[in-house]
Design an enzyme around this catalytic site. Structure first.
Site, PDB file in Angstrom:
ATOM      1  N   ARG A  68       1.022  -1.144   0.010  1.00 36.75           N
ATOM      2  CA  ARG A  68       0.000   0.035   0.028  1.00 36.75           C
ATOM      3  C   ARG A  68       0.893   1.308  -0.039  1.00 36.75           C
ATOM      4  O   ARG A  68       2.134   1.200   0.519  1.00 36.75           O
ATOM      5  CB  ARG A  68      -0.944  -0.138   1.280  1.00 36.75           C
ATOM      6  CG  ARG A  68      -1.988  -1.014   1.219  1.00 36.75           C
ATOM      7  CD  ARG A  68      -2.973  -1.102   2.491  1.00 36.75           C
ATOM      8  NE  ARG A  68      -2.376  -1.477   3.547  1.00 36.75           N
ATOM      9  CZ  ARG A  68      -1.573  -0.825   4.463  1.00 36.75           C
ATOM     10  NH1 ARG A  68      -1.639   0.427   4.269  1.00 36.75           N
ATOM     11  NH2 ARG A  68      -1.104  -1.258   5.610  1.00 36.75           N
ATOM     12  N   TYR A 196      -1.389  -3.697  -6.688  1.00 39.41           N
ATOM     13  CA  TYR A 196      -1.548  -4.029  -5.353  1.00 39.41           C
ATOM     14  C   TYR A 196      -2.696  -4.170  -4.540  1.00 39.41           C
ATOM     15  O   TYR A 196      -3.372  -3.213  -4.554  1.00 39.41           O
ATOM     16  CB  TYR A 196      -0.295  -3.591  -4.301  1.00 39.41           C
ATOM     17  CG  TYR A 196      -0.300  -3.912  -2.958  1.00 39.41           C
ATOM     18  CD1 TYR A 196       0.220  -5.300  -2.525  1.00 39.41           C
ATOM     19  CD2 TYR A 196      -0.932  -3.350  -2.203  1.00 39.41           C
ATOM     20  CE1 TYR A 196       0.234  -5.806  -1.600  1.00 39.41           C
ATOM     21  CE2 TYR A 196      -0.864  -3.987  -0.705  1.00 39.41           C
ATOM     22  CZ  TYR A 196      -0.352  -5.302  -0.523  1.00 39.41           C
ATOM     23  OH  TYR A 196      -0.446  -5.758   0.893  1.00 39.41           O
ATOM     24  N   LYS A 205      -9.581  -2.384   1.608  1.00 35.83           N
ATOM     25  CA  LYS A 205      -9.275  -1.157   2.394  1.00 35.83           C
ATOM     26  C   LYS A 205     -10.151   0.053   2.108  1.00 35.83           C
ATOM     27  O   LYS A 205     -10.632   0.894   2.938  1.00 35.83           O
ATOM     28  CB  LYS A 205      -7.978  -0.819   2.455  1.00 35.83           C
ATOM     29  CG  LYS A 205      -6.990  -2.071   2.710  1.00 35.83           C
ATOM     30  CD  LYS A 205      -7.198  -2.663   4.184  1.00 35.83           C
ATOM     31  CE  LYS A 205      -6.227  -3.834   4.507  1.00 35.83           C
ATOM     32  NZ  LYS A 205      -6.608  -4.282   5.712  1.00 35.83           N
ATOM     33  N   HIS A 225     -10.640  -2.356  11.228  1.00 34.10           N
ATOM     34  CA  HIS A 225      -9.816  -3.343  11.058  1.00 34.10           C
ATOM     35  C   HIS A 225      -9.419  -4.602  11.907  1.00 34.10           C
ATOM     36  O   HIS A 225      -8.541  -4.553  12.606  1.00 34.10           O
ATOM     37  CB  HIS A 225      -8.431  -2.393  10.683  1.00 34.10           C
ATOM     38  CG  HIS A 225      -7.037  -3.092   9.995  1.00 34.10           C
ATOM     39  ND1 HIS A 225      -5.870  -2.601  10.227  1.00 34.10           N
ATOM     40  CD2 HIS A 225      -7.167  -4.056   9.105  1.00 34.10           C
ATOM     41  CE1 HIS A 225      -5.099  -3.498   9.313  1.00 34.10           C
ATOM     42  NE2 HIS A 225      -6.018  -4.430   8.800  1.00 34.10           N
ATOM     43  N   SER A 247      -1.174  -3.964  10.196  1.00 31.62           N
ATOM     44  CA  SER A 247      -0.795  -4.971   9.277  1.00 31.62           C
ATOM     45  C   SER A 247       0.409  -5.832   9.670  1.00 31.62           C
ATOM     46  O   SER A 247       1.182  -5.190  10.035  1.00 31.62           O
ATOM     47  CB  SER A 247      -0.931  -4.064   7.844  1.00 31.62           C
ATOM     48  OG  SER A 247      -1.818  -3.083   7.785  1.00 31.62           O
ATOM     49  N   ALA A 248       0.145  -7.037   9.147  1.00 26.41           N
ATOM     50  CA  ALA A 248       1.534  -7.922   9.234  1.00 26.41           C
ATOM     51  C   ALA A 248       1.825  -8.179  10.548  1.00 26.41           C
ATOM     52  O   ALA A 248       3.042  -7.923  11.000  1.00 26.41           O
ATOM     53  CB  ALA A 248       2.610  -7.432   8.417  1.00 26.41           C
ATOM     54  N   CYS A 249       0.882  -7.833  11.673  1.00 23.88           N
ATOM     55  CA  CYS A 249       1.360  -8.449  12.997  1.00 23.88           C
ATOM     56  C   CYS A 249       0.507  -9.825  13.405  1.00 23.88           C
ATOM     57  O   CYS A 249       0.196  -9.687  14.776  1.00 23.88           O
ATOM     58  CB  CYS A 249       0.851  -7.117  13.937  1.00 23.88           C
ATOM     59  SG  CYS A 249       1.745  -5.776  13.660  1.00 23.88           S
ATOM     60  N   ASN A 253      -3.053 -15.197  11.830  1.00 21.70           N
ATOM     61  CA  ASN A 253      -2.600 -16.313  12.610  1.00 21.70           C
ATOM     62  C   ASN A 253      -3.576 -16.223  13.772  1.00 21.70           C
ATOM     63  O   ASN A 253      -4.017 -17.199  13.933  1.00 21.70           O
ATOM     64  CB  ASN A 253      -1.112 -16.040  13.188  1.00 21.70           C
ATOM     65  CG  ASN A 253      -0.257 -16.147  12.178  1.00 21.70           C
ATOM     66  OD1 ASN A 253      -0.485 -16.927  10.762  1.00 21.70           O
ATOM     67  ND2 ASN A 253       1.240 -15.685  12.537  1.00 21.70           N
ATOM     68  N   ASP A 276      -9.595  -9.829   8.752  1.00 18.03           N
ATOM     69  CA  ASP A 276      -9.063  -8.460   8.702  1.00 18.03           C
ATOM     70  C   ASP A 276      -9.957  -7.510   8.817  1.00 18.03           C
ATOM     71  O   ASP A 276      -9.525  -6.392   9.308  1.00 18.03           O
ATOM     72  CB  ASP A 276      -8.712  -8.471   7.184  1.00 18.03           C
ATOM     73  CG  ASP A 276      -7.534  -7.208   6.901  1.00 18.03           C
ATOM     74  OD1 ASP A 276      -6.725  -7.056   7.592  1.00 18.03           O
ATOM     75  OD2 ASP A 276      -7.754  -6.611   5.716  1.00 18.03           O
ATOM     76  N   ARG A 368       1.954 -12.552  -0.838  1.00 11.09           N
ATOM     77  CA  ARG A 368       0.594 -12.678  -0.500  1.00 11.09           C
ATOM     78  C   ARG A 368      -0.072 -13.947  -0.968  1.00 11.09           C
ATOM     79  O   ARG A 368       0.349 -14.561  -2.156  1.00 11.09           O
ATOM     80  CB  ARG A 368      -0.384 -11.507  -0.833  1.00 11.09           C
ATOM     81  CG  ARG A 368       0.166 -10.200  -0.039  1.00 11.09           C
ATOM     82  CD  ARG A 368      -0.514  -9.988   1.504  1.00 11.09           C
ATOM     83  NE  ARG A 368       0.000  -8.810   1.902  1.00 11.09           N
ATOM     84  CZ  ARG A 368      -0.899  -8.234   2.878  1.00 11.09           C
ATOM     85  NH1 ARG A 368      -1.915  -8.739   3.449  1.00 11.09           N
ATOM     86  NH2 ARG A 368      -0.349  -7.301   3.485  1.00 11.09           N
ATOM     87  N   GLY A 494      -0.116 -20.581  18.643  1.00 12.56           N
ATOM     88  CA  GLY A 494      -1.253 -21.386  19.421  1.00 12.56           C
ATOM     89  C   GLY A 494      -1.126 -21.140  20.925  1.00 12.56           C
ATOM     90  O   GLY A 494      -2.299 -21.271  21.610  1.00 12.56           O
TER      91      GLY A 494
HETATM   92  C1  OXD Z   1      -3.195  -4.678   5.250  1.00 11.64           C
HETATM   93  C2  OXD Z   1      -3.869  -5.951   4.689  1.00 11.64           C
HETATM   94  O1  OXD Z   1      -2.174  -4.161   4.819  1.00 11.64           O
HETATM   95  O2  OXD Z   1      -4.931  -6.436   5.077  1.00 11.64           O
HETATM   96  O3  OXD Z   1      -3.635  -4.537   6.583  1.00 11.64           O
HETATM   97  O4  OXD Z   1      -3.334  -6.272   3.548  1.00 11.64           O
HETATM   98 MN    MN Z   2      -5.278  -5.673   7.098  1.00  7.72          MN
END
Ligand code: OXD
Ligand code: MN
Length: 583
Positions: A68, A196, A205, A225, A247-249, A253, A276, A368, A494
């Site tokens: 992004r 992207y 988004k 979000h 994002s990506a945290c 998972n 998401d 991704r 887990g």
């Molecule tokens: C982000 C996504 O960037 O979910 O938050 O792709």
């Molecule tokens: Mn996201």
């Protein structure tokens, strides 16, 4: 009968963009197969091994189009004040003067695809229709996975239903012509020069967060979000949690968490509703209900393995579109973290020959997979429930090496709103910029809140006023705490189940707590985490509040709030003062 406003808009766009032909997407199998064939033959996609990855493909993006672009994302209200200090703003006529000319004749020699799509389950009062017009078959293929696309959306739309307009063109992928523009007062998104996901799949988004957050404020609901998960206890009680992380945290998972064996043996079950985005609305019983407006996962590949997230890996075995991962000689895919041993050789995300010795990443850190949510082994029966699921708890979380304990609970909704408003996290690869830098990311909505952040916080407080005692409890977690040597002290994945269990117990009015200046912390002695074999010093770090670190934190919060000036809601100001005096 046709929808006249839709027909008119498509005609208007056709006249401007002058495509060679127009294709209305019906979402059918034969349509997507034709598109895949086209993209394989022109080199856009590589077909993966049909046995190991049935009906799956690999795409490589332009090397300058991998994330992004927050610096080129604009919110175009008539007044700058309405976009607020955290958004890029341009006055709508000014932005139109910049972006409209880029679309002139931009689809010459190309097919124009009209994508009707539905955000949310069919028949839900919470669902909304969007129409994306694009000249990218890659975008069509992604939208078909990420949304309910085609006739299902036209059926919801009827002859005169409302829809969000999204106009997208690949342009020439020139970064200088890249604009992701939102016009809330026209229900319009215009996106140019990027393919992207977050820039080009306009249902995600742009609509489901930025424009939807504005609609939510106006109509009395929330677009967040957040992942949505269901937890069933051994007694059979089902709870639902929404969780917001930058994002990506690890949202995907957590949404697909597989509890450790002892939890499974005891009868705990975790189900995935969304990974998401959540749309939250009051139900007839006065509680907050959530739907996942999306239909697929746009997950970060690196780090995903059978150990870290088996459900994600099983979700993306078939019918999946991979972007910017590495291609193995046997036509399978690979990314860092998928297996401990890398392949001997591969083609990297840029399309070049790669070996482990090369020292470069084989997959882009923000590579991704786009996979249908229905393929997730842990998908909940409520994924398609038009009523959504009632939410018991909301979790905020960031990526913090220091200061923030493993988990704590807010005193009440207003304090919970404060925990969201003061979220900070170390930057990841999901957005362009320097990885690792600490930034404030309120409610994980910094890049996605479509209006003034302080008005958004006020909306949270107003929702709390309306919901009263029915509002979910609010928690804060941090899976990313490090020791002085820079090693993670919590195993995560887990084992986060230990934290979820405490949270659902708290929602049930149970669970031991220690009252601290920042909120209620669990008593580690009652958390049954002995078998994790944590170092006692690490336990201390995870379950305590360091007064000095929090003094610094509160100073940073005070500084951060400066930019909101008079607009800072009274409830947030009161919580800042209360925290200061408790510390
Ligand atoms: C982000 C996504 O960037 O979910 O938050 O792709
Ligand atoms: Mn996201």
């Amino acid at each position: 009968m046709a929808h006249q406003a839709l027909e008119d808009w498509v005609q208007e766009v056709t006249q401007i963009t002058t495509p060679d032909s127009i294709h209305w997407c019906d979402g059918s199998e034969s349509e997507i197969n034709t598109l895949y064939e086209l993209m394989v033959s022109d080199g856009t996609l590589t077909k993966l091994d049909d046995h190991k990855h049935p009906d799956s493909y690999l795409a490589r993006s332009d090397i300058n189009d991998v994330a992004r672009v927050e610096g080129r994302t604009f919110i175009c209200f008539a007044q700058k004040e309405d976009a607020g200090p955290t958004n890029n703003w341009m006055e709508p006529t000014e932005m139109h003067a910049v972006i409209d000319p880029l679309f002139e004749e931009c689809m010459q020699g190309r097919v124009m695809y009209v994508i009707p799509y539905l955000m949310g389950p069919a028949g839900s009062a919470m669902s909304k229709v969007g129409i994306e017009i694009t000249d990218s078959p890659y975008v069509v293929a992604n939208m078909r996975i990420m949304t309910r696309m085609g006739q299902i959306a036209l059926d919801e739309l009827g002859e005169d239903g409302e829809f969000v307009k999204g106009l997208h063109s690949t342009g020439q992928l020139d970064p200088d012509q890249r604009y992701i523009s939102h016009f809330p007062d026209e229900n319009l998104i215009m996106s140019f020069s990027s393919n992207y996901g977050g820039n080009a799949l306009l249902g995600k988004k742009c609509f489901a967060l930025r424009l939807a957050s504005v609609l939510g404020k106006r109509e009395g609901w929330m677009a967040e979000h957040m992942l949505i998960l269901g937890i069933t206890s051994p007694e059979g009680k089902k709870s639902h949690i929404c969780a917001a992380f930058p994002s990506a945290c690890g949202k995907t998972n957590l949404a697909m968490l597989v509890p450790p064996q002892e939890f499974l043996d005891a009868g705990w079950k975790v189900e995935t509703v969304g990974d998401d985005i959540a749309w939250l609305k009051f139900g007839p019983d006065g509680r907050l209900y959530a739907i996942n407006p999306e239909y697929g996962f746009f997950g970060v590949a690196p780090g995903t393995s059978m150990e870290t997230n088996p459900n994600a890996l099983l979700s993306c075995r078939a019918n999946t579109l991979f972007t910017n991962v590495a291609l193995c000689p046997d036509n399978t895919v690979w990314w860092e973290g998928l297996t401990e041993a890398p392949p001997d050789s591969a083609i990297d995300w840029k399309g070049n020959p790669w070996t482990p010795e090369s020292g470069d990443k084989a997959a882009h850190p923000n590579s991704r997979f786009t996979a249908p949510a229905g393929q997730c082994p842990s998908i909940s029966d409520d994924f398609e429930n038009p009523a959504g699921v009632p939410i018991d708890a909301i979790i905020f979380g960031g990526r913090r090496s220091t200061t923030t304990p493993l988990v704590y609970e807010s005193y009440n909704w207003q304090h919970g709103t404060y925990l969201g408003a003061t979220m900070t996290s170390e930057k990841t690869a999901a957005a362009a910029g320097k990885v690792g830098e600490l930034r404030h990311d309120p409610m994980a909505m910094l890049p996605f809140c479509g209006y003034h952040m302080a008005d958004y916080w006020q909306h949270w407080l107003d929702m709390g006023e309306r919901g009263g005692d029915n509002m979910p409890r609010v928690f804060h977690v941090n899976w990313f705490r490090k020791d002085s040597e820079g090693k993670f002290v919590w195993p995560g994945f887990g084992d986060n189940m230990h934290v979820l269990k405490w949270i659902v117990e708290r929602c049930d009015g149970k669970g031991q707590v220690n009252e601290t200046p920042i909120g209620y912390l669990p008593d580690p002695a009652t958390m049954q985490i002995d078998e994790l074999g944590l170092d006692p010093n690490d336990v201390k770090v995870l379950f305590s509040v360091d007064a000095e670190e929090w003094q610094e934190e509160v100073e940073a919060q005070t500084d951060y709030f400066q930019m909101f000036g008079e607009k800072l809601p009274e409830g947030i100001r009161a919580e800042l003062d209360a925290l200061k005096s408790r510390l």
